[in-house]
Design an enzyme around this catalytic site. Structure first.
Site, PDB file in Angstrom:
ATOM      1  N   ASP A   1      -5.088  -9.890  -3.265  1.00 18.70           N
ATOM      2  CA  ASP A   1      -3.870 -10.633  -2.971  1.00 18.70           C
ATOM      3  C   ASP A   1      -3.422 -11.114  -4.342  1.00 18.70           C
ATOM      4  OD1 ASP A   1      -2.082 -12.801  -2.641  1.00 18.70           O
ATOM      5  OD2 ASP A   1      -2.676 -12.937  -0.548  1.00 18.70           O
ATOM      6  N   HIS A   2      -2.369 -10.523  -4.875  1.00 23.87           N
ATOM      7  CA  HIS A   2      -2.096 -10.779  -6.294  1.00 23.87           C
ATOM      8  C   HIS A   2      -1.733 -12.244  -6.567  1.00 23.87           C
ATOM      9  CE1 HIS A   2       2.155 -10.187  -5.236  1.00 23.87           C
ATOM     10  NE2 HIS A   2       2.471 -10.757  -6.376  1.00 23.87           N
TER      11      HIS A   2
ATOM     12  N   HIS B   1      -0.024 -14.262   1.064  1.00 25.01           N
ATOM     13  CA  HIS B   1       0.194 -15.099  -0.122  1.00 25.01           C
ATOM     14  C   HIS B   1       0.287 -16.598   0.220  1.00 25.01           C
ATOM     15  CE1 HIS B   1       0.731 -11.288  -1.907  1.00 25.01           C
ATOM     16  NE2 HIS B   1       2.019 -11.141  -1.737  1.00 25.01           N
TER      17      HIS B   1
HETATM   18  C1  BG6 Z   1       4.622  -8.728  -2.472  1.00 29.37           C
HETATM   19  C2  BG6 Z   1       5.596  -8.580  -1.345  1.00 29.37           C
HETATM   20  O1  BG6 Z   1       3.311  -8.802  -1.985  1.00 29.37           O
HETATM   21  O2  BG6 Z   1       4.925  -9.902  -3.213  1.00 29.37           O
HETATM   22  C3  BG6 Z   1       7.018  -8.546  -1.863  1.00 29.37           C
HETATM   23  O3  BG6 Z   1       5.322  -7.401  -0.620  1.00 29.37           O
HETATM   24  C4  BG6 Z   1       7.285  -9.739  -2.755  1.00 29.37           C
HETATM   25  O4  BG6 Z   1       7.955  -8.501  -0.798  1.00 29.37           O
HETATM   26  C5  BG6 Z   1       6.202  -9.893  -3.805  1.00 29.37           C
HETATM   27  O5  BG6 Z   1       8.546  -9.532  -3.371  1.00 29.37           O
HETATM   28  C6  BG6 Z   1       6.375 -11.191  -4.572  1.00 29.37           C
HETATM   29  O6  BG6 Z   1       5.483 -11.235  -5.656  1.00 29.37           O
HETATM   30  P1  BG6 Z   1       5.820 -12.065  -6.965  1.00 29.37           P
HETATM   31  O7  BG6 Z   1       4.580 -11.947  -7.791  1.00 29.37           O
HETATM   32  O8  BG6 Z   1       7.023 -11.439  -7.595  1.00 29.37           O
HETATM   33  O9  BG6 Z   1       6.097 -13.466  -6.516  1.00 29.37           O
END
Ligand code: BG6
Length: 484
Positions: free
Chosen positions: A177-178, A240
């Site tokens: 989960d980044h 997230h």
């Molecule tokens: C992803 C989603 O996991 O996270 C996207 O699938 C979203 O829809 C993105 O735009 C947001 O990531 P960050 O790091 O740009 O906040």
């Protein structure tokens, strides 16, 4: 202050789906940055694997282009880039057939850390795992890395867990989960558990409510087909926002170790109350002057999928009984801003006159942009004229406080890939966590699907539907402004 870099052990990293968008934008540029900073050893090997027929030279050109596009110019030095490209090779592999597997087996070294990144759709996870096993490519300590979406609901997540568990133990599976790789998300744990200041107040007795916002300015154009089957709840909240909620609300783990941390997160998810439909507002962005509506982007004029959601959530445990948690996330909003705001209660008794303007403390932890924290405290407005109180921020932007070198922090993906090589699962989701998150999410989605609820339209560039404001107004509260 210069960031300290500790090199990882030599490794072979096979990227399935190496020519895809995630590899091009995040994984490969991220690996280059780790190489440039001296964290990835020159003896490491990155093996691209995908369907396309390419040779090593073509793959290196593809990677060089990606690095030049996504890494800052300052780091794109010819010498470093050439040395990095030397670490790369490519094997065309058929995930569903036999092609390429023998060649891949011949390339992966048995005596270094082995990692296999499944940067492909979840429908291929099982095929890849089976073939890695059948061709005896993955050794007993090999790690596999998988991306979201990890399932579409509880049943599919269970199936995926079972599929991977056929050939890999839980301590070999790294579910990304980044958001957990973001600098400030980890800082949340440092702030909570590295200071004496906050933890004694971090409970329903002192905290009035908590807001977690992940607002984006982009729409879903280009990903409409995937997104329309997911919506903000599956795409952002189940993973997230849930992770942010867990780190904000969990009990202190006994140590900073993968299972201790994940056990505490799991307890939070399991303590979540079901959410009443009145506590949920869903929205869909409308067309703007020169931008398409959600329905157009999704190419589905009848879509009931939400591109925005706000909800009030309760955690049924001793620490949090009585504190409202508000979550909101959406596309095409006024600003790109992710933050966690902890709003403390007002002092129990004011010694000042009622119109002096006293209010409550607020701690906000900004994930992006301008990572940092601010704490609003009440002070006396300077000058004569009696005791008037105002709120001022004690603002700490990490870039300002720590200097540019340290503020140039690794992107979430590169940090997480290095953790895979180090064998540290703290920032990865455990199978039971993912399942618990779906177990909470599924009935909420089922309920609005059954009722055929239509999301409220909202203007692009706004803060979402009016009803999302009312969700807080009815509790006598308001959302923190969305700022750039
Ligand atoms: C992803 C989603 O996991 O996270 C996207 O699938 C979203 O829809 C993105 O735009 C947001 O990531 P960050 O790091 O740009 O906040």
């Amino acid at each position: 202050m210069v960031a300290r870099v500790i090199p990882v052990d030599p490794f072979d990293l096979v990227i399935f789906g190496a020519t895809g968008d995630l590899a091009r934008r995040k994984i490969l540029p991220g690996l280059y940055r780790r190489f440039y900073d001296g964290q990835m050893p020159e003896s490491a090997r990155i093996i691209g694997a995908a369907r396309s027929n390419m040779d090593d030279a073509e793959f290196r050109t593809f990677v060089e282009d990606a690095v030049r596009e996504f890494v800052s110019k300052r780091k794109c030095e010819a010498k470093a880039l050439d040395a990095f490209l030397e670490c790369l090779s490519y094997v065309p592999v058929d995930a569903l057939g036999t092609g390429g597997w023998k060649e891949l087996a011949a390339k992966v070294r048995p005596d270094v850390v082995q990692a296999f990144y499944f940067s492909v759709g979840p429908s291929l996870f099982g095929d890849l795992a089976n073939r890695l096993h059948k061709h005896k490519i993955a050794g007993p300590d090999a790690r596999i890395v998988v991306e979201k979406p990890f399932g579409h609901n509880l049943d599919t997540a269970r199936d995926l867990n079972a599929t991977l568990a056929k050939h890999f133990n839980e301590d070999q599976i790294y579910r990304i989960d980044h958001y957990l790789g973001k600098e400030t998300v980890q800082n949340l744990m440092a702030v909570r558990f590295g200071n004496m200041l906050f933890e004694p107040l971090w409970n329903a007795q002192y905290v009035d409510h908590i807001q977690i916002t992940v607002a984006e300015t982009v729409g879903v154009d280009g990903r409409g087909a995937y997104y329309d089957k997911s919506g903000a709840m599956r795409d952002m909240v189940q993973n997230h926002l849930m992770q942010l909620l867990c780190l904000t609300a969990m009990e202190p783990p006994s140590k900073f170790d993968p299972d201790a941390v994940r056990d505490e997160k799991l307890k939070v998810i399991r303590a979540l109350d079901p959410v009443h439909p009145d506590d949920i507002v869903r929205g869909q962005y409308k067309a703007g002057d020169d931008s398409a509506s959600y329905l157009e982007d999704a190419e589905n004029p009848d879509s009931l999928t939400e591109s925005f959601i706000a909800m009030r959530v309760h955690i049924a445990n001793w620490r949090w009984n009585g504190t409202d948690f508000y979550l909101r996330t959406g596309k095409k909003m006024k600003a790109r801003m992710s933050e966690i705001v902890v709003r403390f209660k007002e002092p129990p008794h004011s010694i000042f006159e009622s119109d002096t303007g006293q209010s409550a403390n607020e701690l906000s932890i900004r994930l992006q942009p301008n990572e940092g924290m601010d704490l609003r405290v009440t002070i006396k407005e300077p000058g004569p004229g009696g005791m008037r109180l105002i709120d001022v921020p004690l603002d700490m932007t990490f870039a300002e406080a720590l200097g540019e070198e340290v503020a140039d922090v690794p992107d979430a993906y590169e940090r997480l890939i290095m953790d895979v090589i180090r064998g540290n699962q703290t920032l990865f989701m455990r199978g039971d966590e993912v399942e618990a998150a779906w177990a909470w999410t599924d009935p909420i989605i089922d309920s609005w699907t059954r009722r055929e609820d239509r999301p409220h339209p909202y203007d692009p560039g706004s803060t979402g539907p009016e009803d999302a404001l009312i969700l807080l107004h009815r509790d006598g509260r308001r959302w923190r402004d969305l700022r750039k």
